[in-house]
Structures are given as structure tokens and as C-alpha cells.
Design a protein around this motif. Structure first.
Motif, PDB file in Angstrom:
ATOM      1  N   ASP A 275       0.741  -1.188   0.140  1.00 11.95           N
ATOM      2  CA  ASP A 275      -0.133  -0.051   0.000  1.00 11.95           C
ATOM      3  C   ASP A 275       0.759   1.331  -0.081  1.00 11.95           C
ATOM      4  OD1 ASP A 275      -2.222  -1.605   0.239  1.00 11.95           O
ATOM      5  OD2 ASP A 275      -2.764  -1.274   2.124  1.00 11.95           O
TER       6      ASP A 275
ATOM      7  N   LEU B  74      -2.798   4.447   9.967  1.00 14.92           N
ATOM      8  CA  LEU B  74      -3.719   3.188   9.994  1.00 14.92           C
ATOM      9  C   LEU B  74      -3.138   1.910   9.828  1.00 14.92           C
ATOM     10  CD1 LEU B  74      -6.684   2.399  10.146  1.00 14.92           C
ATOM     11  CD2 LEU B  74      -6.693   2.368   7.407  1.00 14.92           C
TER      12      LEU B  74
ATOM     13  N   GLU C 181      -4.141  -2.187  10.015  1.00 17.50           N
ATOM     14  CA  GLU C 181      -5.367  -3.062   9.960  1.00 17.50           C
ATOM     15  C   GLU C 181      -5.034  -4.456  10.471  1.00 17.50           C
ATOM     16  OE1 GLU C 181      -8.368  -2.083   6.439  1.00 17.50           O
ATOM     17  OE2 GLU C 181      -6.667  -2.465   5.715  1.00 17.50           O
TER      18      GLU C 181
ATOM     19  N   LYS D  54      -2.402   4.446   5.422  1.00 15.93           N
ATOM     20  CA  LYS D  54      -2.213   3.193   5.622  1.00 15.93           C
ATOM     21  C   LYS D  54      -0.666   2.658   5.861  1.00 15.93           C
ATOM     22  CE  LYS D  54      -6.556   1.080   3.628  1.00 15.93           C
ATOM     23  NZ  LYS D  54      -6.916   0.055   2.669  1.00 15.93           N
TER      24      LYS D  54
ATOM     25  N   SER E  42      -0.417  -0.741   6.816  1.00 18.14           N
ATOM     26  CA  SER E  42      -0.443  -2.253   6.610  1.00 18.14           C
ATOM     27  C   SER E  42       0.507  -2.948   5.666  1.00 18.14           C
ATOM     28  CB  SER E  42      -1.777  -2.905   6.846  1.00 18.14           C
ATOM     29  OG  SER E  42      -2.401  -2.150   7.874  1.00 18.14           O
TER      30      SER E  42
END
Length: 328
Positions: free
Chosen positions: A64, A79, A81, A292, A294
Motif C-alpha cells: 500500500d 492506520l 489493519e 495505511k 499495513s
């Protein structure tokens, strides 16, 4: 020969006419050259299609953070996840989650971190690794808050991770709780007896085959397994009490394996309030932009999964061959 050859053949001199042999040779050579050009054109087309397919795979499975970029000096909410089964070699393994957390904390532009959890649980060891690392990182970075945000499901091992955060936010319809431990297995002893099949299991150690689905489970073995589960359950309860402290308003039913809606979980002290990731980033952290951190599986890992590695692991868990306890 192609149809073009026969089309040209009609315009060729008739056999016996002067130069007809040379004309025939010329037509054959021209037709052969045209077929070669056609083959090369199709070869180029197939190569372009293959290249486009490979590019599509790279875009699909690229991490990502290759796509998400933040301008220098721009504050953002990180973030991370936790999605799916929490177990080794999954997208929610301790290695992946911890790696993402460390990257988020190391970024000077991170103003706060959201752990967005959508998981039924999984390995108590993997969940414990993540819980411990969150607490360690919180002590190292006291000015960077970390919030757990539950999506559809934050149960068992997922909740084990959530209680390490500064606060837990849920949707009113999220499912929260399931604080308990289980071992999955089957018993086919009577079925084998009815079919007249003899089970021949050889072990070194009388309890080595304790979870073999084709052998009887004796009462002393059942009591031993229950003792192991009770011990793991106590550890789970201690982690929840340490994380939630005086927020908890319920009694022993909180630790019975039951689960509640997000709205009920707030009333019971299992969560702190209702709110989405966007709400937490905007209202609590004060950095509306979400980035993101992750990490995705790489292409080889996806191919390995599709070739059956994950299926084999699932079958082992179903059979109870390794006797691995699952917190979910």
C-alpha cells in the motif's frame, strides 16, 4: 498452404507454359514470407498481453505504501489493519502487524495511530506478541496515542489486541467480546467401530495422540486439556483487566465467551465510545488524513496460498493434529 496461395495459384501460368515453374516457386516463397510476418505480429500481440498481465499483478499485490505518499511535514493518522484470522503466515500475523506499527511510530509525521480490527480471533501467542509490542511502543512514544477501532468483528484474539490501546471505539452494530479459549477437534471413534475399522496409532508417550480424532479421549486427558484451557483463559482475563481496568462494569459474564453489540459493549465498559476510523482521526487525533501502514502479502505468498498451503494448515487445525489452542 494458405487460401491466399490458392488465390494466387489461379493467376499463375498453366503447367507447360513458359516460366511456370519459376512462378510457382516465387508464389510459394512469397506465401511463406507472409505467414512468417503474420506469426511475428501475433507474437508481438501475445507478448504485449503477457506484459500487461504482469503489470496488473504488480499493481494488485504491491504494498500500500508504494501508492500512498505523504508530503514532507504533513501530519497524518497512521492506520494499521488487523483483518481476518490472527495466526502465523496470515495477513494478521504478529510479524506483519508489529512491522506496520513500528513503521507508523517511526514516522515523524504520525500524529496518532488507529488499529482497525476486523477479526474473529486466532492464536493467543500471536495476539500476545502484538499486545506486548503495543504496550512497549506506547511507553517509548507517550505523545503518540493509539486507538483501537472495531469494524464488524472484534472478538477474542482481536479484543486481546484492542485492550492494549489507549481507547477502544466501535460501531453500534459491531460484535465485541468472546473472551474465552477453545480447542477444536472431532471424534470418529464410534464411526470407526461401526464400520469395523481398526485404528493403529503408535506413539512414544502415552498421551502423544491426545487429540487424535480416531482415538478415544479418556477422562484424565479431558481434565488435562481443560486445565490448559483454564490457564490460558486466566491469562486472557488478566490482559483484559490490565487494559480496561476500572472501565469494566460487568461481572464474570464478561469473561464467559459471550459477545455483545458495540452499543452494549460501551455500556459494559468493554469499549469507550462509538466512532469510526474517520471520526477518531478527525476528532480525537486531530489529523484527518489517514495513511495505511499495513503490509500486504507479496506475489509469491499469494501464489503459495492458492497452491494449497493455507488449505493444508486449515485441515491440520480441523483434525487437531497439532493440538494448537485457538483464542476466538
Amino acid at each position: 498452404m494458405s487460401w491466399r496461395f490458392w488465390k494466387r495459384r489461379e493467376a499463375m501460368p498453366a503447367p507447360g507454359d513458359e516460366g511456370w515453374e519459376q512462378a510457382l516457386v516465387n508464389r510459394v516463397v512469397l506465401d511463406h514470407l507472409e505467414e512468417q510476418r503474420r506469426s511475428r505480429r501475433w507474437g508481438v500481440v501475445f507478448k504485449l498481453l503477457t506484459f500487461a498481465y504482469l503489470i496488473a499483478l504488480l499493481v494488485l499485490f504491491w504494498p500500500d505504501d508504494f501508492i500512498t505518499r505523504v508530503a514532507p511535514g504533513e501530519g497524518h493518522t497512521a492506520l494499521v489493519e488487523v483483518k481476518g484470522l490472527i495466526a502465523p503466515e496470515t495477513g494478521a500475523s504478529a510479524d506483519r502487524i508489529i512491522k506496520a506499527l513500528r513503521r507508523a511510530y517511526e514516522d515523524d509525521n504520525t500524529k496518532g495511530i488507529i488499529l482497525r480490527i476486523n477479526s474473529p480471533g486466532g492464536s493467543p501467542v500471536q495476539a500476545g506478541y502484538i499486545n506486548d509490542e503495543i504496550q512497549r511502543l506506547r511507553k517509548q512514544h507517550p505523545d503518540t496515542p493509539v486507538y483501537a477501532v472495531a469494524a464488524d468483528l472484534c472478538a477474542s484474539g482481536g479484543y486481546y489486541i484492542a485492550v492494549a490501546a489507549d481507547a477502544i471505539y466501535v460501531d453500534k452494530a459491531s460484535l465485541i467480546g468472546s473472551i474465552g479459549v477453545r480447542i477444536d477437534a472431532f471424534g470418529f471413534v464410534e464411526a470407526l467401530r461401526e464400520l469395523g475399522i481398526e485404528r493403529r496409532l503408535l506413539t512414544a508417550g502415552q498421551n502423544k495422540g491426545i487429540l487424535d480424532p480416531f482415538s478415544p479421549l479418556h477422562e484424565e486427558q479431558r481434565a488435562f486439556l481443560q486445565g490448559v484451557l483454564d490457564q490460558l483463559h486466566r491469562q486472557f482475563i488478566e490482559v483484559v483487566r490490565a487494559g480496561r481496568g476500572e472501565h469494566l462494569k460487568g461481572g464474570d459474564e464478561l469473561f464467559s465467551g459471550l459477545f455483545w453489540s458495540g452499543e452494549e459493549s460501551v455500556a459494559l465498559g468493554l469499549a469507550d465510545g462509538l466512532g469510526s476510523s474517520s471520526y477518531v482521526a478527525r476528532e480525537l487525533i486531530g489529523a484527518e488524513k489517514i495513511v495505511k501502514y499495513s503490509t500486504k502479502k507479496d506475489l509469491l505468498e499469494h501464489l503459495a496460498d492458492r497452491l494449497g498451503a493455507s488449505i493444508a494448515a486449515s485441515l491440520m487445525r480441523l483434525s487437531g493434529a497439532d493440538g494448537y489452542p485457538i483464542v476466538r
